[in-house]
Scaffold this motif. Structure first.
Motif, PDB file in Angstrom:
ATOM      1  N   ILE A 265       1.031  -1.509  -0.224  1.00  0.00           N
ATOM      2  CA  ILE A 265      -0.389  -0.098  -0.498  1.00  0.00           C
ATOM      3  C   ILE A 265       0.621   1.495  -0.204  1.00  0.00           C
ATOM      4  CG2 ILE A 265      -1.602   1.293   1.235  1.00  0.00           C
ATOM      5  CD1 ILE A 265      -2.783  -1.769   2.398  1.00  0.00           C
ATOM      6  N   ASP A 266       2.093   1.243   0.240  1.00  0.00           N
ATOM      7  CA  ASP A 266       2.706   2.213   1.004  1.00  0.00           C
ATOM      8  C   ASP A 266       3.302   2.909  -0.789  1.00  0.00           C
ATOM      9  OD1 ASP A 266       2.566   2.465   3.466  1.00  0.00           O
ATOM     10  OD2 ASP A 266       4.011   2.205   3.691  1.00  0.00           O
ATOM     11  N   LYS A 269       0.488   3.917  -2.694  1.00  0.00           N
ATOM     12  CA  LYS A 269       0.802   5.660  -2.906  1.00  0.00           C
ATOM     13  C   LYS A 269       1.849   6.523  -3.081  1.00  0.00           C
ATOM     14  CE  LYS A 269      -1.794   5.164   1.682  1.00  0.00           C
ATOM     15  NZ  LYS A 269      -1.626   4.946   3.596  1.00  0.00           N
ATOM     16  N   GLU A 275      -5.386   6.586  -5.906  1.00  0.00           N
ATOM     17  CA  GLU A 275      -5.856   7.527  -5.160  1.00  0.00           C
ATOM     18  C   GLU A 275      -6.307   6.029  -4.410  1.00  0.00           C
ATOM     19  OE1 GLU A 275      -8.884   8.947  -7.362  1.00  0.00           O
ATOM     20  OE2 GLU A 275      -7.759  10.719  -7.507  1.00  0.00           O
ATOM     21  N   GLY A 276      -5.953   5.172  -4.465  1.00  0.00           N
ATOM     22  CA  GLY A 276      -6.715   3.787  -3.769  1.00  0.00           C
ATOM     23  C   GLY A 276      -5.888   2.179  -4.414  1.00  0.00           C
ATOM     24  N   PHE A 314      -7.020   5.772  -0.100  1.00  0.00           N
ATOM     25  CA  PHE A 314      -6.534   6.097   0.661  1.00  0.00           C
ATOM     26  C   PHE A 314      -7.259   7.675   0.823  1.00  0.00           C
ATOM     27  CE2 PHE A 314      -3.139   4.104  -2.620  1.00  0.00           C
ATOM     28  CZ  PHE A 314      -3.210   3.092  -2.384  1.00  0.00           C
TER      29      PHE A 314
END
Length: 314
Positions: A265-266, A269, A275-276, A314
């Motif tokens: 996820i990092d 991002k 945005e997700g 996010f």
């Protein structure tokens, strides 16, 4: 194919229909009653093949209660058949109270039509030599019994439990896959009942090799490879999709998956316009739905080949 039906005439008020998404859990329960020698989770795998259209599954619906099922697949060839492709009856079962009422015949007819629509002109099946019911029912439905062939099997599984060789506090990292560690990544595997939810790492790596918009990493705990991740990484469309994710069966249940997903996820991002993160799951018990929901993913309402799309904003 195993069989537990020997009906003769049509049953009034019975709906023979294709399996629906809401029927999956009951279908698996029926499969477990039919094949009690297997753990229930071991019988979940076929749901993915059904969801992707690889298996035809038909159920007998009596006023909302499922009382039988039949499963059919396509084979390139089968013993005794002279054409290709061939429909193959994989399972055929009816509740005891509904046998000899036409339910089994109607289910069989549905599998025949499914196979014909896919180019088959022959339908094959099989039965254990000791299964007198199956061997009696097949000829009654037009099957010709071939010369018996003895099949042998033995288990070569190790009896000992494989203990993880990773320290409890080992740091989780994502590392590039190279010629030095690729064999170790290919060897990683999920539990038997999870094989329907994720492709083998060898296949994922092959797909990565022919895909331009993708990103892949090995999951490590300390210096031990414990998992694999593959992303559809399209910075032009600015859409990021978790294509494959797995943690080896020997290392599950220790928080390594959640830690690795945090790193994934990092990474996302930091991608242009992110945005997700999207992914999908097969909506049956034993699947990864709970894991993704625990990380904050929510379903989008979209469905593709039986898998539910889910999204982490996010």
């Amino acid at each position: 194919m195993d069989v537990r039906t020997n009906d003769r005439v049509a049953s009034p008020g019975m709906d023979i229909r294709s399996l629906g998404k809401d029927d999956i859990e009951v279908w698996i329960d029926m499969r477990h009653r039919f094949w009690p020698q297997y753990e229930r989770q071991e019988l979940v795998g076929e749901a993915l093949a059904w969801a992707r259209g690889k298996t035809g599954v038909f159920v007998a619906d009596s006023g909302g209660d499922l009382v039988g099922f039949a499963e059919v697949t396509m084979h390139d060839r089968a013993p005794g058949c002279t054409t290709s492709p061939v429909g193959y009856l994989e399972g055929w079962w009816v509740e005891a109270d509904y046998r000899r009422s036409g339910v089994g015949s109607a289910l069989l007819a549905a599998t025949e039509e499914w196979a014909r629509e896919r180019g088959a002109v022959e339908l094959a099946s099989d039965a254990y030599a000791s299964d007198d019911v199956s061997r009696a029912v097949h000829p009654a439905r037009g099957f010709e019994e071939l010369r018996a062939v003895a099949r042998f099997h033995k288990s070569i599984a190790e009896d000992e439990v494989i203990e993880p060789d990773v320290e409890a506090d080992a740091p989780v990292t994502l590392r590039e896959i190279t010629g030095e560690n690729v064999r170790d990544i290919i060897k990683l595997d999920v539990a038997p009942h999870q094989k329907a939810f994720v492709a083998p790492n060898a296949i994922s790596l092959a797909q990565y090799g022919v895909t331009t918009k993708a990103w892949t990493r090995a999951v490590y705990a300390g210096d031990t490879p414990v998992g694999y991740v593959l992303l559809s990484d399209d910075d032009e469309k600015r859409r990021y999709y978790l294509w494959r994710f797995m943690i080896d069966r020997c290392h599950q249940g220790r928080g390594l998956g959640a830690a690795a997903m945090g790193l994934v996820i990092d990474y996302v991002k930091g991608r242009p316009g992110a945005e997700g993160l999207y992914t999908s799951y097969v909506p049956i018990s034993g699947g990864p739905e709970g894991f993704y929901k625990s990380l904050g993913f929510t379903d989008t309402g979209e469905e593709d080949e039986g898998e539910i799309e889910t999204y982490l904003a996010f």
